[in-house]
Design an enzyme around this catalytic site. Sequence first.
Site, PDB file in Angstrom:
ATOM      1  CE  LYS A   1      -2.934   2.973   2.633  1.00 55.47           C
ATOM      2  NZ  LYS A   1      -3.648   3.283   3.885  1.00 55.47           N
TER       3      LYS A   1
ATOM      4  CB  ALA B   1      -8.209   7.674   4.690  1.00 50.84           C
TER       5      ALA B   1
ATOM      6  CB  ALA C   1      -7.163   1.344  10.786  1.00 50.55           C
TER       7      ALA C   1
END
Lengths: 66, 252
Positions: free
Chosen positions: B97, B184, B206
């Site tokens: 990534k 994100a 996350a």
Amino acid sequence: MKVTINGTAHELPSGATVTQAVQRLTGARSGVAVAVNDEVVSRSSWDSTALVEADRVEVLTAVQGG
Amino acid sequence: MDDDLTIGGEKFSSRLIMGTGGAPSLEILEQALAVSGTELTTVAMRRLDPSAPGSVLDVLRRRGIKVLPNTAGCFTAGEAVLTARLAREALETDWVKLEVISDERTLLPDPIETFDAAERLVADGFVVLPYIGDDPALARRLEQAGCAAVMPLGAPIGSGLGIRNPHNIELIVESAKVPVILDAGIGTASDAALAMELGCDAVLLATAVTRAQRPDLMAQAMRSAVVAGRQARLAGRIPRRRYAEASSPMNP
């Protein structure tokens, strides 16, 4: 001779290899990677790659992130 | 329903990609990852700390989750390429990534450095998944450069602001021939569902899970949201109308 391992000065015998530098931090050979002066040294070359005075050794591993 | 996600020739049945940052402990992280059903999860590369307890790699290995190293913390293409090569060496994967940030306040991706690094990593045989702004033109250029997916942001990393520009995400999806992974900005389950409804192929998150008051419960919610959003996308939503359309017969 003096080398820097992960930002900290270490005294190693002259002619010491990458393997000896890694062993200052860990006995593990998997899950870690090494760069000397910003060049990757593959695991298969650790034993045969000799360090010289003032080398910058970085030993990296995976941590939580992203 | 057989609806696998294919990235770089590899198939995944889960469309939820997880990050591992921000979890209060490895135990809580492992529980959340297990509940999320994820099959692909990111880690960062840092200096080895001999005193660190446990390893995130052991958690992923135990759970049979494929590791996706990132280049978080890199500000230049050169740093990112070196980090990717170290990750390949340490983790025995050529997936990365690609994340090259422009400044520490916004953590927004630097498009110039990202594109430069992507070209170099593709040439070096990497499967490159670049984190980018919600820019359809850049997404197209990265696809043409050989990236295996594109990962536009919904909002800045860790902000939980959701998808600030759904229109741009739709534009990226419309023209992309590689998977589009919303990366994100996800704050809660409806953000993840929206990403999938807009046509994204997967969601990467996350913080929304790891910093939730109950990470395991939020992981379950995200898993359900990604599935629900995907199903709604495949089902085809009804058109929006200005006025009512009766759903019961109008005649007596």
